[in-house]
Design a protein around this motif. Structure first.
Motif, PDB file in Angstrom:
ATOM      1  N   TRP A   1     -72.175  -3.283 -35.447  1.00 55.74           N
ATOM      2  CA  TRP A   1     -72.140  -2.049 -36.238  1.00 55.74           C
ATOM      3  C   TRP A   1     -71.243  -2.280 -37.446  1.00 55.74           C
ATOM      4  N   MET A   2     -71.749  -1.929 -38.629  1.00 53.93           N
ATOM      5  CA  MET A   2     -71.046  -2.217 -39.861  1.00 53.93           C
ATOM      6  C   MET A   2     -70.725  -0.940 -40.619  1.00 53.93           C
ATOM      7  N   GLU A   3     -69.495  -0.881 -41.151  1.00 52.06           N
ATOM      8  CA  GLU A   3     -69.057   0.238 -41.977  1.00 52.06           C
ATOM      9  C   GLU A   3     -68.519  -0.305 -43.290  1.00 52.06           C
ATOM     10  N   MET A   4     -68.798   0.438 -44.397  1.00 54.92           N
ATOM     11  CA  MET A   4     -68.302   0.055 -45.717  1.00 54.92           C
ATOM     12  C   MET A   4     -67.651   1.261 -46.376  1.00 54.92           C
ATOM     13  N   PHE A   5     -66.504   1.030 -47.044  1.00 55.37           N
ATOM     14  CA  PHE A   5     -65.779   2.090 -47.735  1.00 55.37           C
ATOM     15  C   PHE A   5     -65.326   1.573 -49.087  1.00 55.37           C
ATOM     16  N   PRO A   6     -65.628   2.304 -50.169  1.00 54.89           N
ATOM     17  CA  PRO A   6     -65.174   1.874 -51.495  1.00 54.89           C
ATOM     18  C   PRO A   6     -63.675   2.098 -51.649  1.00 54.89           C
ATOM     19  N   LEU A   7     -63.032   1.206 -52.403  1.00 58.18           N
ATOM     20  CA  LEU A   7     -61.587   1.287 -52.618  1.00 58.18           C
ATOM     21  C   LEU A   7     -61.290   1.113 -54.099  1.00 58.18           C
ATOM     22  N   PRO A   8     -60.369   1.908 -54.635  1.00 60.45           N
ATOM     23  CA  PRO A   8     -59.972   1.708 -56.031  1.00 60.45           C
ATOM     24  C   PRO A   8     -59.068   0.501 -56.202  1.00 60.45           C
ATOM     25  N   ASN A   9     -58.311   0.154 -55.163  1.00 60.65           N
ATOM     26  CA  ASN A   9     -57.441  -1.025 -55.164  1.00 60.65           C
ATOM     27  C   ASN A   9     -57.344  -1.538 -53.734  1.00 60.65           C
ATOM     28  N   GLN A  10     -56.637  -2.630 -53.537  1.00 58.88           N
ATOM     29  CA  GLN A  10     -56.578  -3.240 -52.215  1.00 58.88           C
ATOM     30  C   GLN A  10     -55.154  -3.333 -51.684  1.00 58.88           C
ATOM     31  N   ASN A  11     -54.290  -2.416 -52.083  1.00 53.38           N
ATOM     32  CA  ASN A  11     -52.946  -2.443 -51.523  1.00 53.38           C
ATOM     33  C   ASN A  11     -52.957  -1.927 -50.087  1.00 53.38           C
ATOM     34  N   THR A  12     -51.864  -2.139 -49.383  1.00 54.17           N
ATOM     35  CA  THR A  12     -51.800  -1.867 -47.945  1.00 54.17           C
ATOM     36  C   THR A  12     -52.002  -0.389 -47.642  1.00 54.17           C
ATOM     37  N   ILE A  13     -51.386   0.513 -48.431  1.00 50.11           N
ATOM     38  CA  ILE A  13     -51.479   1.946 -48.152  1.00 50.11           C
ATOM     39  C   ILE A  13     -52.921   2.427 -48.293  1.00 50.11           C
ATOM     40  N   THR A  14     -53.606   1.968 -49.340  1.00 54.71           N
ATOM     41  CA  THR A  14     -54.990   2.383 -49.554  1.00 54.71           C
ATOM     42  C   THR A  14     -55.895   1.890 -48.435  1.00 54.71           C
ATOM     43  N   VAL A  15     -55.720   0.626 -48.032  1.00 53.07           N
ATOM     44  CA  VAL A  15     -56.555   0.062 -46.979  1.00 53.07           C
ATOM     45  C   VAL A  15     -56.295   0.757 -45.651  1.00 53.07           C
ATOM     46  N   ALA A  16     -55.020   0.976 -45.307  1.00 56.10           N
ATOM     47  CA  ALA A  16     -54.691   1.614 -44.037  1.00 56.10           C
ATOM     48  C   ALA A  16     -55.191   3.055 -43.986  1.00 56.10           C
ATOM     49  N   LYS A  17     -55.052   3.792 -45.095  1.00 58.35           N
ATOM     50  CA  LYS A  17     -55.517   5.190 -45.119  1.00 58.35           C
ATOM     51  C   LYS A  17     -57.030   5.264 -44.943  1.00 58.35           C
ATOM     52  N   ARG A  18     -57.768   4.354 -45.597  1.00 54.89           N
ATOM     53  CA  ARG A  18     -59.218   4.369 -45.476  1.00 54.89           C
ATOM     54  C   ARG A  18     -59.645   3.962 -44.063  1.00 54.89           C
ATOM     55  N   LEU A  19     -58.925   3.031 -43.449  1.00 58.42           N
ATOM     56  CA  LEU A  19     -59.239   2.620 -42.086  1.00 58.42           C
ATOM     57  C   LEU A  19     -59.024   3.767 -41.100  1.00 58.42           C
ATOM     58  N   LEU A  20     -57.914   4.486 -41.254  1.00 61.40           N
ATOM     59  CA  LEU A  20     -57.611   5.582 -40.330  1.00 61.40           C
ATOM     60  C   LEU A  20     -58.559   6.769 -40.533  1.00 61.40           C
ATOM     61  N   ASP A  21     -58.750   7.178 -41.789  1.00 66.31           N
ATOM     62  CA  ASP A  21     -59.554   8.369 -42.054  1.00 66.31           C
ATOM     63  C   ASP A  21     -61.051   8.107 -41.904  1.00 66.31           C
ATOM     64  N   GLY A  22     -61.506   6.918 -42.287  1.00 69.52           N
ATOM     65  CA  GLY A  22     -62.935   6.663 -42.297  1.00 69.52           C
ATOM     66  C   GLY A  22     -63.491   6.070 -41.015  1.00 69.52           C
ATOM     67  N   PHE A  23     -62.685   5.313 -40.269  1.00 66.02           N
ATOM     68  CA  PHE A  23     -63.226   4.619 -39.102  1.00 66.02           C
ATOM     69  C   PHE A  23     -62.578   5.082 -37.800  1.00 66.02           C
ATOM     70  N   ILE A  24     -61.259   4.940 -37.687  1.00 64.63           N
ATOM     71  CA  ILE A  24     -60.592   5.234 -36.415  1.00 64.63           C
ATOM     72  C   ILE A  24     -60.705   6.711 -36.057  1.00 64.63           C
ATOM     73  N   SER A  25     -60.644   7.613 -37.046  1.00 64.85           N
ATOM     74  CA  SER A  25     -60.737   9.043 -36.740  1.00 64.85           C
ATOM     75  C   SER A  25     -62.129   9.422 -36.221  1.00 64.85           C
ATOM     76  N   ARG A  26     -63.152   8.643 -36.550  1.00 65.36           N
ATOM     77  CA  ARG A  26     -64.508   8.937 -36.097  1.00 65.36           C
ATOM     78  C   ARG A  26     -64.900   8.181 -34.836  1.00 65.36           C
ATOM     79  N   LEU A  27     -64.538   6.865 -34.768  1.00 64.32           N
ATOM     80  CA  LEU A  27     -65.037   6.014 -33.685  1.00 64.32           C
ATOM     81  C   LEU A  27     -63.963   5.591 -32.690  1.00 64.32           C
TER      82      LEU A  27
END
Length: 450
Positions: free
Chosen positions: A331-357
């Motif tokens: 199963w594959m998930e993709m999320f667009p990011l404006p930058n690749q710093n740690t805070i942006t990546v962690a927030k997208r991981l928590l809100d987009g993936f872990i909160s759902r699955l």
């Protein structure tokens, strides 16, 4: 001999040394005349081996190791005790003559010790000194070897006398002193090493040399003092004729004319520390161990994560894509990011993936500090997620997500056609297409370091 269904064994003949060809031919003719051997056209063949006996003669042996490895051994049972007792019950004293089996064995093995002597293979026999007199050899060949100048040869004797270790050896040889055993024990390893070869040490024009015995070309080697070793290493490696060769070639060049204790180690360290070689040569470093394999057995056991980009900035000001792949279900998930710093990546991981699955058991990423730094480790520790990372310079360690990255890039190149700012609108279509793709089986193995 019973070999079962094994294919015939045919071994390649070994080359006979030139000096032994006539002796081998004479030995074979003698065996043919006595009918010990005869010509054969069999599919089976074994290689002969010439060994030197203690008295200097040649013994013609056959190497049957490959044949013996496929031969099924026959059983030779020992007679039962009761049969032996029944045979000897009519005798008061049993001798070898009373038993036909023992009598025959005695006859066969009585001359065994005389027939089998101690033999030494030709490949390991000691090299005898050639007829050429090394004492008549001069040092002109060393002067013309391009690694040392004539002036250095002239001053070699003085340099050796100034060397504390070589000075002691020269004094022992000149005065014919035989030092006590405890005195040698107290000396340095260099003195011990050279004194163990004292029969090959010789003084030539006041210079300590070493007689190198070789079956083709015996020669004198200079025993180099400690003060001249760096100069000789430099001439054998750094000059234009040396061409900055590697460790093996440099050591071979040194061994042609020089000897000292620790020559190999000094040459290896010199080549390793050569600035020119380190800057201009490609490192020949082999991996220390093979990559291991990991199999996922349940969904969400291992989540592969990677950041794809930078891409052309989209209309939403996004330049990167966070790609997540479950190893078991694909199963594959993709999320667009404006930058690749740690805070942006962690927030997208928590809100987009872990909160759902939900939380996976492991998260596997590369060694980028934005996904393998202290903050990301603290988040995984807080959520009780095991954080693992790839082997350096091994993209195959994160092959699950790397393969999806290639598919995403192919789709972008095929469908955007110059409209790079619309890549975010293509993200959902790419994700749905990848999910619908057929997989070979679940739990595809992935490589990682052990």
């Amino acid at each position: 001999m019973y070999t079962g269904n094994s294919a015939p064994v045919r071994e390649r003949m070994r080359r006979t040394p030139l000096g032994l060809e006539e002796e081998e031919e004479k030995h074979l003719k003698d065996l043919l005349n006595r009918e010990v051997i005869h010509s054969s056209s069999s599919e089976w063949s074994a290689a002969p081996v010439l060994v030197r006996k203690k008295d200097g003669k040649i013994r013609y042996c056959i190497d049957y190791r490959k044949l013996n490895s496929i031969t099924r051994k026959d059983a030779f049972p020992i007679p039962k005790n009761r049969d032996l007792y029944r045979h000897f019950e009519r005798y008061k004293i049993a001798t070898l003559r009373d038993c036909s089996y023992c009598s025959r064995a005695q006859k066969v093995w009585s001359s065994f010790e005389d027939d089998v002597d101690y033999v030494v293979p030709l490949s390991v026999r000691s090299v005898s000194e050639q007829d050429e007199d090394l004492d008549e050899t001069n040092l002109d060949s060393l002067v013309n070897c391009n690694w040392i100048s004539e002036s250095e040869i002239t001053n070699m004797g003085a340099e050796q006398m100034e060397d504390q270790e070589l000075n002691r050896l020269i004094v022992w040889l000149e005065d014919k002193i035989e030092p006590e055993e405890h005195e040698v024990y107290l000396c340095s390893p260099s003195i011990k090493h050279l004194w163990n070869c004292k029969h090959q040490l010789v003084l030539k024009n006041g210079i300590l040399c070493y007689k190198w015995l070789d079956p083709f070309h015996s020669r004198l080697l200079l025993v180099v003092s400690r003060s001249l070793r760096h100069k000789i290493l430099e001439n054998c490696h750094d000059t234009k004729l040396s061409e900055h060769f590697g460790q093996t070639n440099t050591i071979e060049r040194l061994k042609q004319n020089y000897i000292w204790y620790g020559l190999r180690e000094n040459a290896r360290n010199y080549v390793k520390s050569c600035h020119t070689c380190n800057v201009n040569k490609k490192a020949n470093v082999k991996p220390k161990g093979p990559l291991g394999q990991f199999h996922a057995g349940i969904p969400m056991e291992k989540l592969h994560m990677d950041i794809l980009g930078p891409l052309h900035e989209s209309s939403s000001a996004n330049k990167y894509v966070l790609v997540l792949v479950d190893q078991f279900t694909k199963w594959m998930e993709m999320f667009p990011l404006p930058n690749q710093n740690t805070i942006t990546v962690a927030k997208r991981l928590l809100d987009g993936f872990i909160s759902r699955l939900g939380c996976p058991v492991q998260i596997h990423t590369d060694q980028g500090k934005n996904v393998d730094g202290q903050m990301f480790h603290d988040i995984c520790r807080l959520l009780q997620i095991v954080k693992t990372r790839t082997t350096p310079y091994r993209p195959c360690s994160n092959g699950q997500v790397e393969r999806f990255n290639r598919t995403i890039l192919q789709a972008i190149r095929c469908y955007l056609k110059g409209k790079q700012k619309d890549c975010c609108s293509l993200r959902a279509l790419c994700k749905e297409g990848d999910r619908n793709g057929e997989e070979t089986f679940n739990g595809t193995k992935d490589e990682e370091s052990e």
